[in-house]
Design an enzyme around this catalytic site. Structure first.
Site, PDB file in Angstrom:
ATOM      1  N   LYS A   1       1.340  -1.430  -0.007  1.00 16.71           N
ATOM      2  CA  LYS A   1      -0.338   0.271   0.083  1.00 16.71           C
ATOM      3  C   LYS A   1       0.848   1.141  -0.206  1.00 16.71           C
ATOM      4  CE  LYS A   1      -3.595  -1.680   2.346  1.00 16.71           C
ATOM      5  NZ  LYS A   1      -3.761  -3.238   1.688  1.00 16.71           N
TER       6      LYS A   1
ATOM      7  N   ASP B   1      -1.344  -2.560  -3.890  1.00 13.20           N
ATOM      8  CA  ASP B   1      -3.074  -2.818  -3.182  1.00 13.20           C
ATOM      9  C   ASP B   1      -3.957  -1.324  -3.764  1.00 13.20           C
ATOM     10  OD1 ASP B   1      -3.117  -4.879  -3.622  1.00 13.20           O
ATOM     11  OD2 ASP B   1      -3.063  -4.829  -0.690  1.00 13.20           O
ATOM     12  N   MET B   2      -4.981  -1.377  -4.138  1.00 14.15           N
ATOM     13  CA  MET B   2      -5.457   0.042  -4.138  1.00 14.15           C
ATOM     14  C   MET B   2      -6.801   0.463  -3.120  1.00 14.15           C
ATOM     15  SD  MET B   2      -6.329   2.700  -6.198  1.00 14.15           S
ATOM     16  CE  MET B   2      -5.306   2.180  -7.845  1.00 14.15           C
TER      17      MET B   2
ATOM     18  N   GLN C   1     -10.790  -1.785  -9.042  1.00 10.69           N
ATOM     19  CA  GLN C   1     -12.263  -1.453  -8.179  1.00 10.69           C
ATOM     20  C   GLN C   1     -13.625  -1.047  -8.210  1.00 10.69           C
ATOM     21  OE1 GLN C   1     -10.598   0.947  -5.622  1.00 10.69           O
ATOM     22  NE2 GLN C   1     -10.823  -0.156  -3.528  1.00 10.69           N
TER      23      GLN C   1
ATOM     24  N   ARG D   1      -5.714  -7.243 -10.843  1.00 12.64           N
ATOM     25  CA  ARG D   1      -5.923  -7.382 -10.003  1.00 12.64           C
ATOM     26  C   ARG D   1      -7.507  -6.716  -9.469  1.00 12.64           C
ATOM     27  NH1 ARG D   1      -4.505  -6.806  -4.058  1.00 12.64           N
ATOM     28  NH2 ARG D   1      -2.710  -8.776  -4.856  1.00 12.64           N
TER      29      ARG D   1
ATOM     30  N   ALA E   1     -13.457  -2.435  -1.530  1.00 11.51           N
ATOM     31  CA  ALA E   1     -14.185  -2.377   0.199  1.00 11.51           C
ATOM     32  C   ALA E   1     -13.719  -1.369   0.729  1.00 11.51           C
ATOM     33  CB  ALA E   1     -13.197  -3.773   1.148  1.00 11.51           C
TER      34      ALA E   1
ATOM     35  N   THR F   1     -12.493 -12.306  -6.141  1.00 12.18           N
ATOM     36  CA  THR F   1     -13.964 -12.900  -5.802  1.00 12.18           C
ATOM     37  C   THR F   1     -14.026 -13.849  -4.839  1.00 12.18           C
ATOM     38  OG1 THR F   1     -16.133 -13.054  -6.141  1.00 12.18           O
ATOM     39  CG2 THR F   1     -14.425 -13.640  -7.301  1.00 12.18           C
ATOM     40  N   HIS F   2     -14.771 -13.896  -3.855  1.00 12.70           N
ATOM     41  CA  HIS F   2     -15.060 -15.343  -3.157  1.00 12.70           C
ATOM     42  C   HIS F   2     -17.251 -15.307  -3.693  1.00 12.70           C
ATOM     43  CE1 HIS F   2     -12.544 -12.477  -0.045  1.00 12.70           C
ATOM     44  NE2 HIS F   2     -12.176 -13.803  -0.100  1.00 12.70           N
TER      45      HIS F   2
ATOM     46  N   ARG G   1     -12.758  -4.352   7.123  1.00 10.56           N
ATOM     47  CA  ARG G   1     -13.440  -3.917   6.404  1.00 10.56           C
ATOM     48  C   ARG G   1     -13.734  -5.477   5.758  1.00 10.56           C
ATOM     49  NH1 ARG G   1      -9.225  -0.457   6.031  1.00 10.56           N
ATOM     50  NH2 ARG G   1      -7.547  -1.667   5.319  1.00 10.56           N
ATOM     51  N   ARG G   2     -12.699  -6.601   6.084  1.00 14.31           N
ATOM     52  CA  ARG G   2     -13.550  -7.593   5.924  1.00 14.31           C
ATOM     53  C   ARG G   2     -15.172  -8.197   6.588  1.00 14.31           C
ATOM     54  NH1 ARG G   2      -9.232  -6.646   3.687  1.00 14.31           N
ATOM     55  NH2 ARG G   2     -10.960  -5.782   2.703  1.00 14.31           N
TER      56      ARG G   2
END
Length: 331
Positions: free
Chosen positions: A98, A132-133, A161, A180, A185, A222-223, A283-284
């Site tokens: 980051k 990472d964004m 994103q 990616r 999030a 993605t999940h 955030r998760r």
């Protein structure tokens, strides 16, 4: 209700006070299920375990709200040490970073130099670095830094994103760069980002399919099993070479699906580590509020499901998160 819960956890993740306090607590609220270790040695053991299952890893040295150059310099040193460890032990792993942790909010030139140091070491070892964004306030600066780095280094990419309204335009600008693709999030304004799950999902699928028809490497992060199945069908129908993409999920989420996908495709687990776990974990929870039961279980029960001797103390700590967050919002 879902949006209120999401906003609540994102609000907690943005609290500097809670993030700093959590570094003193050690893992709490079930965070150890989603954070792969506290230091390089512990995360190395986890990487080896995943590699043994045929799963690649990308590691993220956690750290937020960096405001001093000394903090950013320390973060850079940990990342360089992680690169050395990956190389020395020949692990199947790359690194996610980051820019705010490396000084973006302090001095962009300083941040750029830190990134160049990291990329030079990584290039020497043949290791990819993903930027990472973060939230939208850092979006344009992140893209500008990436473009500057791409003038010298090819082992670097970033994240798109799908909830951002300008995602497709930026993705097209970076059509030759490894990317990616994620949903997003952070809490963003309606003018900046799609707000409904249906809109975000629709844009996510659109972006991934467009990327898969191109030549550059894409991480499908993605999940959502419905989206995964739709993309699997698209990949087969269009005979997309497996060498052009991978599936990617967060460490600790949908583990059985990770193992299943790894049998058919290249698969990478995003693996955060470090003591600065609080913002990441909140955030998760914002993304999957059903995991809030982990907070309750961690507060009241031991690992072998026995009631803690002093459950009121740990339960009070959990409740205090909510009170502190509300108090900070009112100020």
């Amino acid at each position: 209700m879902a949006n209120l819960t999401r906003d609540f956890f994102i609000g907690l993740s943005n609290s500097r006070f809670l993030n700093k306090s959590a570094q003193k607590w050690g893992f709490r609220f079930g965070a150890e299920k989603f954070v792969a270790g506290t230091d390089i040695d512990s995360v190395t053991r986890t990487i080896r375990e995943m590699n043994a299952r045929g799963i690649s890893c990308t590691v993220d040295n956690l750290g937020e709200f960096v405001s001093e150059k000394s903090e950013a310099a320390s973060a850079k040193q940990r990342i360089l040490q992680m690169l050395d460890r990956i190389h020395e032990e020949n692990m199947d792993c790359h690194i996610s970073v980051k820019l705010t942790q490396l000084g973006l909010d302090i001095d962009r030139t300083f941040c750029l130099q830190n990134m160049e140091d990291i990329l030079a070491r990584a290039a020497e070892y043949g290791i990819f670095i993903n930027i990472d964004m973060e939230d939208y306030t850092h979006f344009h600066a992140t893209i500008e830094v990436l473009k500057t780095l791409l003038e010298t280094y090819q082992n670097v990419g970033t994240v798109i994103q799908a909830y951002l309204r300008n995602a497709e335009a930026v993705m097209d600008e970076l059509k030759d760069v490894r990317l990616r693709i994620v949903k997003g999030a952070y809490k963003e304004s309606e003018t900046t980002a799609f707000q409904s799950k249906a809109e975000i999902d629709r844009n996510y699928v659109k972006l991934v399919k467009k990327r898969l028809l191109g030549e550059a490497y894409t991480s499908i992060a993605t999940h959502d099993h419905h989206i995964i199945r739709e993309l699997e069908a698209f990949i087969e129908e269009n005979q997309i070479p497996h060498s052009r993409f991978e599936f990617q999920m967060l460490y600790g989420f949908r583990q059985e699906m990770q193992y299943e996908l790894a049998k058919k495709y290249h698969f990478t687990t995003y693996m955060p580590f470090g003591n600065d776990w609080f913002g990441y974990y909140m955030r998760r929870l914002a993304e999957r509020p059903q995991n809030v039961n982990l907070i309750v279980k961690d507060a009241l029960y031991t690992k072998d499901n026995k009631l803690k001797k002093e459950p009121l103390l740990t339960a009070a700590l959990t409740a205090s998160l909510f009170m502190l967050w509300r108090r900070k919002r009112k100020k």
